[in-house]
Design an enzyme around this catalytic site. Structure first.
Site, mmCIF file in Angstrom:
data_model
loop_
_atom_site.group_PDB
_atom_site.id
_atom_site.type_symbol
_atom_site.label_atom_id
_atom_site.label_comp_id
_atom_site.label_asym_id
_atom_site.label_seq_id
_atom_site.Cartn_x
_atom_site.Cartn_y
_atom_site.Cartn_z
ATOM 1 C CG HIS A 95 -1.979 1.011 1.184
ATOM 2 N ND1 HIS A 95 -1.736 2.327 1.503
ATOM 3 C CD2 HIS A 95 -3.274 0.934 0.814
ATOM 4 C CE1 HIS A 95 -2.866 3.014 1.335
ATOM 5 N NE2 HIS A 95 -3.811 2.189 0.908
ATOM 6 C CD GLU A 173 -5.367 2.587 -2.758
ATOM 7 O OE1 GLU A 173 -6.522 2.290 -2.471
ATOM 8 O OE2 GLU A 173 -4.414 2.337 -2.032
HETATM 9 P P1 PGA Z 1 -9.741 5.797 0.481
HETATM 10 O O1 PGA Z 1 -8.506 4.823 0.785
HETATM 11 O O2 PGA Z 1 -10.872 4.935 0.000
HETATM 12 O O3 PGA Z 1 -10.032 6.450 1.815
HETATM 13 O O4 PGA Z 1 -9.304 6.768 -0.541
HETATM 14 C C1 PGA Z 1 -8.201 3.786 -0.061
HETATM 15 C C2 PGA Z 1 -6.911 3.161 0.387
HETATM 16 O O5 PGA Z 1 -5.940 3.896 0.638
HETATM 17 O O6 PGA Z 1 -6.805 1.917 0.498
#
Ligand code: PGA
Length: 265
Positions: A95, A173
């Protein structure tokens, strides 16, 4: 491969008490159902992972990280085998917050993905660029997303064979779109471009067939309002939900929205 759409809740470092965590899990569990087409995975902090009667859950357990070694003298670390023993089936790896605050490199992430696979956990591998793509004065895209995503992907899957790669879940992401970064939202079109790009790299690294089989999810400010677009319009195989997963009714709405668009419901 299984065609299940995955909805993954990443609670990050929340909530602060076991009582709140149990309450949140109970409400979510009551608001969703086990289906053969959609899998809901909840990734709470390690400390809340124990004590479940797994048979009563309508979701699957996942963790937010793991160590790259299976056991030994590694103070403070949690082995993927310990997670497996608690009933986890998934673990988030790489992450952006782990990269940013804990110095995780592509090499560390590669080791963690391999360790998770060895323990028969499915790694949920996150990748994405820090800042939004930029354009030169003539409007030509400088392709930051492509370069960064390609490098992160190639390094993360190095040495992972064709017969294990489809146990890896990839989450696009974009860091700029994560809600805690006060991000602008990522459009379904931008998400689709990234998905197609990731598939292209996967077919070069593996094969077209495997690139089709590997699940690619979207994460970053997912809400009940935008969630179905990432699946319907961007063609994602699921979602990684951060902030909105801490609000039981919002999260249940996201899951129900996905039930509604699933062709087999
Ligand atoms: P968010 O976070 O949905 O609050 O943007 C997603 C993540 O970082 O896994």
């Amino acid at each position: 491969m299984d065609k299940k759409t995955l909805i993954i809740a990443n609670w990050k470092c929340n909530p602060l008490t076991r009582k709140e965590a149990e309450h949140l899990l109970k409400v979510i569990n009551g608001g969703i159902k086990l289906t053969k087409d959609i899998e809901v995975v909840i990734c709470p902090p390690y400390i809340y992972l124990s004590g479940f009667n797994l048979k009563t859950l309508n979701f699957i357990l996942g963790a937010q990280d793991c160590h790259w070694e299976q056991k030994g003298a590694f103070t403070g670390e949690v082995s993927p085998l310990m997670l497996k023993d608690l009933g986890c089936q998934y673990v988030i790896v790489g992450h952006s917050e782990r990269r940013r605050y804990f110095g995780e490199t592509d090499e560390i992430i590669n080791k963690k993905i391999k360790a998770a696979l060895k323990a028969r956990l499915k790694p949920i591998f996150c990748l994405g660029e820090e800042t939004k793509d930029t354009f030169d004065s003539e409007g030509k895209q400088l392709n930051e997303m492509n370069l960064i995503v390609q490098e992160q992907l190639e390094k993360a899957v190095a040495g992972i064979s064709s017969n294990r790669i489809n146990d890896v879940i990839i989450v696009y992401e974009p860091v700029w779109a994560i809600s805690s970064n006060n991000g602008v939202s990522c459009s379904s079109d931008e998400a689709m471009q990234a998905r197609l790009f990731i598939k292209k790299i996967l077919s070069k690294l593996y094969s077209r067939r495997l690139a089709e089989e590997i699940k690619i999810l979207y994460g970053g400010s997912v809400t009940a309002k935008n969630s179905s677009d990432y699946i319907k319009k961007a063609g994602m195989n699921g979602l990684l939900v951060g902030g909105a997963s801490l609000n039981a009714s919002e999260f249940i709405r996201i899951v129900k929205g996905v039930y509604e668009i699933s062709p087999r419901f």
